[in-house]
Write a protein that holds these residues in place. Structure first.
Motif, PDB file in Angstrom:
ATOM      1  N   ARG A  10       0.857  -1.195   0.000  1.00 20.45           N
ATOM      2  CA  ARG A  10       0.000   0.000   0.000  1.00 20.45           C
ATOM      3  C   ARG A  10       0.884   1.232   0.000  1.00 20.45           C
ATOM      4  N   TYR A  11       0.415   2.305  -0.630  1.00 16.99           N
ATOM      5  CA  TYR A  11       1.124   3.582  -0.584  1.00 16.99           C
ATOM      6  C   TYR A  11       0.687   4.323   0.672  1.00 16.99           C
ATOM      7  N   ARG A  12       1.639   4.648   1.512  1.00 15.45           N
ATOM      8  CA  ARG A  12       1.354   5.338   2.780  1.00 15.45           C
ATOM      9  C   ARG A  12       0.098   4.786   3.456  1.00 15.45           C
ATOM     10  N   ASN A  13      -0.889   5.650   3.772  1.00 15.29           N
ATOM     11  CA  ASN A  13      -2.037   5.149   4.536  1.00 15.29           C
ATOM     12  C   ASN A  13      -3.207   4.738   3.661  1.00 15.29           C
ATOM     13  N   ARG A  14      -2.955   4.583   2.354  1.00 15.54           N
ATOM     14  CA  ARG A  14      -4.079   4.264   1.462  1.00 15.54           C
ATOM     15  C   ARG A  14      -4.409   2.777   1.528  1.00 15.54           C
ATOM     16  N   SER A  15      -5.537   2.434   0.900  1.00 11.29           N
ATOM     17  CA  SER A  15      -5.932   1.021   0.901  1.00 11.29           C
ATOM     18  C   SER A  15      -4.964   0.219   0.024  1.00 11.29           C
ATOM     19  N   PRO A  16      -4.892  -1.101   0.205  1.00 12.46           N
ATOM     20  CA  PRO A  16      -3.889  -1.884  -0.522  1.00 12.46           C
ATOM     21  C   PRO A  16      -4.025  -1.756  -2.036  1.00 12.46           C
ATOM     22  N   VAL A  17      -2.897  -1.612  -2.703  1.00 16.45           N
ATOM     23  CA  VAL A  17      -2.876  -1.600  -4.174  1.00 16.45           C
ATOM     24  C   VAL A  17      -2.667  -3.034  -4.664  1.00 16.45           C
ATOM     25  N   ILE A  18      -1.774  -3.735  -3.971  1.00  8.96           N
ATOM     26  CA  ILE A  18      -1.479  -5.126  -4.308  1.00  8.96           C
ATOM     27  C   ILE A  18      -1.867  -5.961  -3.095  1.00  8.96           C
ATOM     28  N   GLY A  35      -3.792  -5.656 -17.494  1.00 10.90           N
ATOM     29  CA  GLY A  35      -4.761  -5.331 -16.441  1.00 10.90           C
ATOM     30  C   GLY A  35      -5.129  -3.871 -16.594  1.00 10.90           C
ATOM     31  N   ARG A  36      -6.306  -3.516 -16.069  1.00  8.15           N
ATOM     32  CA  ARG A  36      -6.798  -2.158 -16.311  1.00  8.15           C
ATOM     33  C   ARG A  36      -5.865  -1.109 -15.697  1.00  8.15           C
ATOM     34  N   SER A  37      -5.980   0.102 -16.223  1.00  7.72           N
ATOM     35  CA  SER A  37      -5.136   1.197 -15.769  1.00  7.72           C
ATOM     36  C   SER A  37      -5.336   1.439 -14.265  1.00  7.72           C
ATOM     37  N   GLY A  38      -4.262   1.555 -13.540  1.00  6.35           N
ATOM     38  CA  GLY A  38      -4.332   1.849 -12.108  1.00  6.35           C
ATOM     39  C   GLY A  38      -4.469   0.629 -11.221  1.00  6.35           C
ATOM     40  N   VAL A  39      -4.457  -0.561 -11.799  1.00  3.41           N
ATOM     41  CA  VAL A  39      -4.678  -1.774 -10.996  1.00  3.41           C
ATOM     42  C   VAL A  39      -3.444  -2.127 -10.153  1.00  3.41           C
ATOM     43  N   GLY A  40      -2.284  -1.616 -10.553  1.00  6.88           N
ATOM     44  CA  GLY A  40      -1.081  -1.863  -9.741  1.00  6.88           C
ATOM     45  C   GLY A  40       0.045  -2.579 -10.466  1.00  6.88           C
ATOM     46  N   LYS A  41       0.015  -2.589 -11.790  1.00  3.51           N
ATOM     47  CA  LYS A  41       1.051  -3.318 -12.553  1.00  3.51           C
ATOM     48  C   LYS A  41       2.443  -2.719 -12.337  1.00  3.51           C
ATOM     49  N   SER A  42       2.542  -1.385 -12.471  1.00  3.31           N
ATOM     50  CA  SER A  42       3.857  -0.749 -12.308  1.00  3.31           C
ATOM     51  C   SER A  42       4.329  -0.867 -10.864  1.00  3.31           C
ATOM     52  N   THR A  43       3.402  -0.775  -9.929  1.00  2.00           N
ATOM     53  CA  THR A  43       3.764  -0.918  -8.518  1.00  2.00           C
ATOM     54  C   THR A  43       4.349  -2.310  -8.296  1.00  2.00           C
ATOM     55  N   PHE A  44       3.658  -3.320  -8.800  1.00  4.82           N
ATOM     56  CA  PHE A  44       4.135  -4.704  -8.649  1.00  4.82           C
ATOM     57  C   PHE A  44       5.498  -4.873  -9.327  1.00  4.82           C
ATOM     58  N   SER A 179       1.968  -4.559 -20.604  1.00  2.00           N
ATOM     59  CA  SER A 179       1.422  -3.805 -21.730  1.00  2.00           C
ATOM     60  C   SER A 179      -0.099  -3.913 -21.783  1.00  2.00           C
ATOM     61  N   HIS A 180      -0.705  -2.872 -22.366  1.00  2.00           N
ATOM     62  CA  HIS A 180      -2.140  -2.928 -22.675  1.00  2.00           C
ATOM     63  C   HIS A 180      -2.346  -3.457 -24.091  1.00  2.00           C
ATOM     64  N   ASP A 181      -1.262  -3.698 -24.797  1.00  2.00           N
ATOM     65  CA  ASP A 181      -1.321  -4.092 -26.216  1.00  2.00           C
ATOM     66  C   ASP A 181      -1.401  -5.625 -26.299  1.00  2.00           C
TER      67      ASP A 181
HETATM   68  N1  ATP Z   1       3.770   7.077  -5.522  1.00  2.00           N
HETATM   69  C1  ATP Z   1       2.461   6.839  -5.347  1.00  2.00           C
HETATM   70  N2  ATP Z   1       1.808   7.304  -4.252  1.00  2.00           N
HETATM   71  C2  ATP Z   1       0.500   7.050  -4.040  1.00  2.00           C
HETATM   72  N3  ATP Z   1      -0.270   6.327  -4.896  1.00  2.00           N
HETATM   73  C3  ATP Z   1       0.319   5.857  -6.016  1.00  2.00           C
HETATM   74  C4  ATP Z   1       1.703   6.084  -6.309  1.00  2.00           C
HETATM   75  N4  ATP Z   1       2.003   5.487  -7.493  1.00  2.00           N
HETATM   76  C5  ATP Z   1       0.862   4.911  -7.928  1.00  2.00           C
HETATM   77  N5  ATP Z   1      -0.156   5.130  -7.055  1.00  2.00           N
HETATM   78  C6  ATP Z   1      -1.538   4.628  -7.169  1.00  2.00           C
HETATM   79  O1  ATP Z   1      -1.479   3.199  -7.057  1.00  2.00           O
HETATM   80  C7  ATP Z   1      -2.389   2.602  -7.980  1.00  2.00           C
HETATM   81  C8  ATP Z   1      -1.623   1.652  -8.900  1.00  2.00           C
HETATM   82  O2  ATP Z   1      -0.762   2.415  -9.771  1.00  2.00           O
HETATM   83  P1  ATP Z   1       0.157   1.711 -10.860  1.00  2.00           P
HETATM   84  O3  ATP Z   1       0.949   2.772 -11.535  1.00  2.00           O
HETATM   85  O4  ATP Z   1       0.890   0.588 -10.220  1.00  2.00           O
HETATM   86  O5  ATP Z   1      -0.953   1.104 -11.846  1.00  2.00           O
HETATM   87  P2  ATP Z   1      -0.811   0.473 -13.325  1.00  2.00           P
HETATM   88  O6  ATP Z   1      -1.631  -0.774 -13.321  1.00  2.00           O
HETATM   89  O7  ATP Z   1       0.623   0.326 -13.678  1.00  2.00           O
HETATM   90  O8  ATP Z   1      -1.495   1.586 -14.214  1.00  2.00           O
HETATM   91  P3  ATP Z   1      -1.308   1.984 -15.780  1.00  2.00           P
HETATM   92  O9  ATP Z   1      -1.791   0.814 -16.599  1.00  2.00           O
HETATM   93  O10 ATP Z   1      -2.199   3.183 -15.903  1.00  2.00           O
HETATM   94  O11 ATP Z   1       0.159   2.314 -15.980  1.00  2.00           O
HETATM   95  C9  ATP Z   1      -3.084   3.744  -8.712  1.00  2.00           C
HETATM   96  O12 ATP Z   1      -4.320   3.967  -8.071  1.00  2.00           O
HETATM   97  C10 ATP Z   1      -2.146   4.922  -8.514  1.00  2.00           C
HETATM   98  O13 ATP Z   1      -2.872   6.139  -8.504  1.00  2.00           O
END
Ligand code: ATP
Length: 195
Positions: A10-18, A35-44, A179-181
């Motif tokens: 999770r990012y700071r105090n937010r709800s879990p991303v992964i 996976g859809r935009s914002g689901v957490g791929k780059s975070t993972f 990728s989304h492609d």
């Molecule tokens: N540094 C950060 N601080 C707080 N929240 C973040 C941070 N980076 C990403 N997020 C949030 O975490 C969630 C996952 O982001 P992430 O970039 O991992 O998604 P993604 O699946 O890679 O998206 P996309 O397909 O649009 O690139 C999103 O809701 C994003 O707004």
């Protein structure tokens, strides 16, 4: 093997991303991730590369934690300008990781006339090729390619994927392609996962 076991983040105090993701990538394997935009791929991806520490779960690189020093799990950013030191020349950016020979530089389409320029003095597509060449250091075992070709023209895209896949095969690198492609993933990945 690059293994992610029950990863939560999770990012700071937010709800879990992964929340409880497992993944294993074998040497030589190309895994697609979508996976859809914002689901957490780059975070993972950044957790896999050891840039972020998971809240729970673990990442093992060939059975151990990420080593100190050179990272064998190289993360390629969709916007390479964020991944390089803006005060370093292209030559220094590459040389800090390794010294590729001329045939490999040519295969990646990296001109040595760029070596005394700074990142903002070459185009985005050129900088992406520099980042790729840098990531192919001999100690690299796994590559995480996070939307690396979305901003490139179709010809450059095809060129980059062809060299990347050929090099990954010959060096038996494990590659995660985010990728989304879907047509791209279907063409290049051995399997595709959706998160
Ligand atoms: N540094 C950060 N601080 C707080 N929240 C973040 C941070 N980076 C990403 N997020 C949030 O975490 C969630 C996952 O982001 P992430 O970039 O991992 O998604 P993604 O699946 O890679 O998206 P996309 O397909 O649009 O690139 C999103 O809701 C994003 O707004």
């Amino acid at each position: 093997m690059l293994e992610a076991k029950n990863i939560c983040f999770r990012y700071r105090n937010r709800s879990p991303v992964i929340d409880g993701i497992d993944l294993a990538i074998r040497p030589g394997e190309i895994v697609g991730m979508t996976g859809r935009s914002g689901v957490g791929k780059s975070t993972f991806a950044r957790i896999l590369a050891g840039h972020y520490r998971p809240a729970s779960g673990q990442v093992l690189v060939d059975g151990a934690a990420h080593p100190q020093g050179f990272n064998p799990v190289q993360y390629l950013h969709q916007s390479p300008v964020f991944a390089v030191n803006p005060r370093w020349t292209v030559g220094k950016i590459i040389a800090e990781a390794w010294q590729p020979d001329a045939p490999l530089r040519e295969a990646f389409g990296v001109s040595n006339t760029w070596f005394d320029r700074y990142p903002h003095e070459i185009s985005g597509g050129e900088l992406q090729r520099v980042a790729l060449l840098r990531a192919f250091a001999p100690r690299t075992r796994y590559l995480i390619a996070d939307e690396i070709s979305a901003q490139l023209d179709p010809l450059t895209q095809a060129q980059i994927w062809s060299v990347l896949l050929e090099q990954a095969e010959s060096r038996q690198l494990g590659v995660l392609v985010i990728s989304h492609d879907m047509p791209l993933l279907e063409r290049i990945a051995h399997r595709i996962i959706t998160i």
